[in-house]
Design an enzyme around this catalytic site. Structure first.
Site, PDB file in Angstrom:
ATOM      1  N   ASP A  24     -24.073 -39.000  32.832  1.00  0.00           N
ATOM      2  CA  ASP A  24     -22.962 -38.590  33.542  1.00  0.00           C
ATOM      3  C   ASP A  24     -23.464 -36.893  33.882  1.00  0.00           C
ATOM      4  OD1 ASP A  24     -20.695 -36.855  34.335  1.00  0.00           O
ATOM      5  OD2 ASP A  24     -19.467 -37.516  32.616  1.00  0.00           O
ATOM      6  N   VAL A  25     -23.625 -36.887  35.177  1.00  0.00           N
ATOM      7  CA  VAL A  25     -24.281 -35.175  35.451  1.00  0.00           C
ATOM      8  C   VAL A  25     -23.241 -34.280  35.220  1.00  0.00           C
ATOM      9  CG1 VAL A  25     -25.435 -36.400  37.593  1.00  0.00           C
ATOM     10  CG2 VAL A  25     -23.157 -35.288  37.890  1.00  0.00           C
ATOM     11  N   ASN A  57     -27.610 -35.146  44.112  1.00  0.00           N
ATOM     12  CA  ASN A  57     -26.395 -35.796  45.066  1.00  0.00           C
ATOM     13  C   ASN A  57     -25.346 -36.141  44.656  1.00  0.00           C
ATOM     14  OD1 ASN A  57     -26.089 -37.454  47.550  1.00  0.00           O
ATOM     15  ND2 ASN A  57     -25.933 -38.873  45.992  1.00  0.00           N
ATOM     16  N   TYR A 105     -13.567 -28.341  45.991  1.00  0.00           N
ATOM     17  CA  TYR A 105     -14.703 -28.718  46.367  1.00  0.00           C
ATOM     18  C   TYR A 105     -15.798 -27.650  47.275  1.00  0.00           C
ATOM     19  CZ  TYR A 105     -17.557 -32.506  49.007  1.00  0.00           C
ATOM     20  OH  TYR A 105     -18.567 -33.044  49.382  1.00  0.00           O
ATOM     21  N   ALA A 156     -17.317 -25.394  44.585  1.00  0.00           N
ATOM     22  CA  ALA A 156     -18.475 -25.870  44.009  1.00  0.00           C
ATOM     23  C   ALA A 156     -19.565 -26.056  45.051  1.00  0.00           C
ATOM     24  CB  ALA A 156     -18.038 -27.343  43.456  1.00  0.00           C
ATOM     25  N   LYS A 157     -19.153 -26.595  46.213  1.00  0.00           N
ATOM     26  CA  LYS A 157     -20.507 -26.800  47.147  1.00  0.00           C
ATOM     27  C   LYS A 157     -20.851 -25.127  47.503  1.00  0.00           C
ATOM     28  CE  LYS A 157     -20.344 -31.149  47.457  1.00  0.00           C
ATOM     29  NZ  LYS A 157     -21.783 -31.993  46.718  1.00  0.00           N
TER      30      LYS A 157
HETATM   31  P1  NAP Z   1     -20.132 -41.705  47.381  1.00  0.00           P
HETATM   32  O1  NAP Z   1     -20.203 -42.864  48.198  1.00  0.00           O
HETATM   33  O2  NAP Z   1     -18.774 -41.586  46.834  1.00  0.00           O
HETATM   34  O3  NAP Z   1     -20.980 -41.897  46.095  1.00  0.00           O
HETATM   35  C1  NAP Z   1     -21.227 -41.139  44.894  1.00  0.00           C
HETATM   36  C2  NAP Z   1     -22.256 -41.211  44.114  1.00  0.00           C
HETATM   37  O4  NAP Z   1     -22.080 -40.046  42.939  1.00  0.00           O
HETATM   38  C3  NAP Z   1     -22.119 -42.612  43.474  1.00  0.00           C
HETATM   39  O5  NAP Z   1     -23.456 -43.076  43.257  1.00  0.00           O
HETATM   40  C4  NAP Z   1     -21.552 -42.328  42.050  1.00  0.00           C
HETATM   41  O6  NAP Z   1     -21.821 -43.191  40.897  1.00  0.00           O
HETATM   42  C5  NAP Z   1     -22.137 -40.874  41.679  1.00  0.00           C
HETATM   43  N1  NAP Z   1     -21.289 -40.068  40.772  1.00  0.00           N
HETATM   44  C6  NAP Z   1     -20.196 -39.605  40.942  1.00  0.00           C
HETATM   45  N2  NAP Z   1     -19.863 -39.055  39.874  1.00  0.00           N
HETATM   46  C7  NAP Z   1     -21.041 -38.740  38.963  1.00  0.00           C
HETATM   47  C8  NAP Z   1     -21.193 -38.542  37.671  1.00  0.00           C
HETATM   48  N3  NAP Z   1     -20.300 -37.746  36.847  1.00  0.00           N
HETATM   49  N4  NAP Z   1     -22.352 -38.589  36.998  1.00  0.00           N
HETATM   50  C9  NAP Z   1     -23.207 -39.426  37.789  1.00  0.00           C
HETATM   51  N5  NAP Z   1     -22.986 -39.927  38.941  1.00  0.00           N
HETATM   52  C10 NAP Z   1     -21.987 -39.706  39.640  1.00  0.00           C
HETATM   53  O7  NAP Z   1     -20.397 -40.276  47.729  1.00  0.00           O
HETATM   54  P2  NAP Z   1     -21.321 -39.984  48.957  1.00  0.00           P
HETATM   55  O8  NAP Z   1     -20.407 -39.784  50.307  1.00  0.00           O
HETATM   56  O9  NAP Z   1     -22.618 -40.514  49.169  1.00  0.00           O
HETATM   57  O10 NAP Z   1     -21.680 -38.476  48.581  1.00  0.00           O
HETATM   58  C11 NAP Z   1     -23.016 -37.950  48.103  1.00  0.00           C
HETATM   59  C12 NAP Z   1     -22.979 -36.380  48.063  1.00  0.00           C
HETATM   60  O11 NAP Z   1     -22.903 -36.017  49.502  1.00  0.00           O
HETATM   61  C13 NAP Z   1     -21.616 -35.861  47.394  1.00  0.00           C
HETATM   62  O12 NAP Z   1     -22.386 -34.642  46.497  1.00  0.00           O
HETATM   63  C14 NAP Z   1     -20.865 -35.248  48.179  1.00  0.00           C
HETATM   64  O13 NAP Z   1     -20.233 -34.398  47.979  1.00  0.00           O
HETATM   65  C15 NAP Z   1     -21.732 -34.997  49.534  1.00  0.00           C
HETATM   66  N6  NAP Z   1     -21.355 -35.093  50.645  1.00  0.00           N
HETATM   67  C16 NAP Z   1     -20.751 -36.221  51.288  1.00  0.00           C
HETATM   68  C17 NAP Z   1     -20.121 -36.138  52.666  1.00  0.00           C
HETATM   69  C18 NAP Z   1     -19.657 -37.340  53.171  1.00  0.00           C
HETATM   70  O14 NAP Z   1     -18.810 -37.351  54.173  1.00  0.00           O
HETATM   71  N7  NAP Z   1     -19.514 -38.487  52.822  1.00  0.00           N
HETATM   72  C19 NAP Z   1     -19.944 -34.967  53.243  1.00  0.00           C
HETATM   73  C20 NAP Z   1     -20.459 -33.951  52.738  1.00  0.00           C
HETATM   74  C21 NAP Z   1     -21.207 -33.921  51.442  1.00  0.00           C
HETATM   75  P3  NAP Z   1     -21.025 -44.580  40.576  1.00  0.00           P
HETATM   76  O15 NAP Z   1     -21.462 -45.368  41.680  1.00  0.00           O
HETATM   77  O16 NAP Z   1     -21.553 -44.867  39.308  1.00  0.00           O
HETATM   78  O17 NAP Z   1     -19.615 -44.363  40.549  1.00  0.00           O
END
Ligand code: NAP
Length: 242
Positions: A59-60, A88, A153, A156-157
């Protein structure tokens, strides 16, 4: 073998980044929180493509757990080190500030920002000693502009972006780079439940981004060719700047 660690490598952007780094020749340590099936799926895809990796559950947001698990990994790999770290993993818990409960404030801060400290610090010393390292932090448009309904959010970012710039200046002399990527809207589980049509209408490119497009950018920042890019935040948002 060169190692890369991708937090949140089980799904979405982290999965695409894991696959990209494996294609670049890294053995990828795929971190995840709970979704073992999806993490195995990432690893299987990497292996089908001729690469290799391993799973590492932690858990990060948990400082002690990160320190313990990463110390154990290092003990088990005495001659290796993680030279590419992609911070990430992230969550969002959107709400108007007046409705944000403490667990949603601290949960988002701990998972998206304190995770940077929790994971980076245990791995940084080796990178500095080896005079080689790449740290890539997954920020967001929200961290650059601030978005209503995302005060937690955005904080944090935004903090992650500032930390990126600060650490880059500390470690640049040791040939370690620290950069941030700031995606707009990317098609992953994280955007489930959003008004896709309404948001698409606001994006000049007329579409959400793909996880593999973000992965290509991360791959470049991880490469030798990006050695002089340091302390930078690079947007990837289809020209959605407002
Ligand atoms: P996602 O599809 O919801 O995947 C989230 C990932 O983070 C999953 O692998 C999840 O693991 C892992 N995770 C969540 N909480 C965690 C914890 N406490 N410890 C370890 N792993 C954890 O999200 P995503 O869209 O790919 O986002 C990835 C990054 O990009 C994030 O930082 C997000 O804020 C950023 N981002 C995303 C978007 C977008 O539009 N999608 C836009 C801007 C920024 P599990 O599978 O085990 O749950």
């Amino acid at each position: 073998m060169k190692y890369a660690l991708v937090t949140g490598g089980s799904r979405g952007i982290g999965k695409a980044v894991s696959i990209k780094l494996a294609e670049m020749g890294y053995k990828v340590v795929i971190n995840y929180a709970s979704n073992e099936e999806q993490a195995n799926n990432t690893l299987a895809t990497i292996r089908e493509n001729g690469g290799d990796g391993e799973l590492l559950k932690f858990d990060v947001s948990n400082t002690e757990e990160c320190a313990e698990v990463l110390a154990k990994w290092q003990e088990e790999h005495p001659n290796e080190y993680i030279e590419v770290l992609v911070n990430n993993a992230g969550i969002r818990r959107d709400n108007l500030m007046v409705f944000v409960e403490p667990e949603d404030w601290f949960g988002v801060l701990n998972t998206n920002l304190s995770s940077f400290y929790n994971v980076t610090r245990p791995l940084l010393t080796k990178m500095l000693r080896k005079k080689n390292g790449r740290i890539i932090n997954m920020a967001s448009l929200s961290g650059l502009n601030g978005l209503p309904g995302q005060t937690n959010y955005s904080a944090a970012k935004g903090g992650l972006i500032a930390a990126t710039k600060a650490l880059a200046q500390e470690v640049a002399k040791k040939k370690v780079t620290v950069n941030a990527v700031a995606p707009g809207f990317i098609k992953t589980d994280m955007v489930d439940g959003l008004d896709v049509d309404g948001l698409t209408a606001q994006i000049p490119a007329g579409r959400f981004g793909e996880a593999r497009e973000v992965a290509e950018l991360v791959g470049f920042l991880a490469s030798e060719n990006a050695a002089y890019i340091n302390g930078e935040v690079i947007s990837i948002n289809g020209a959605l700047y407002t």
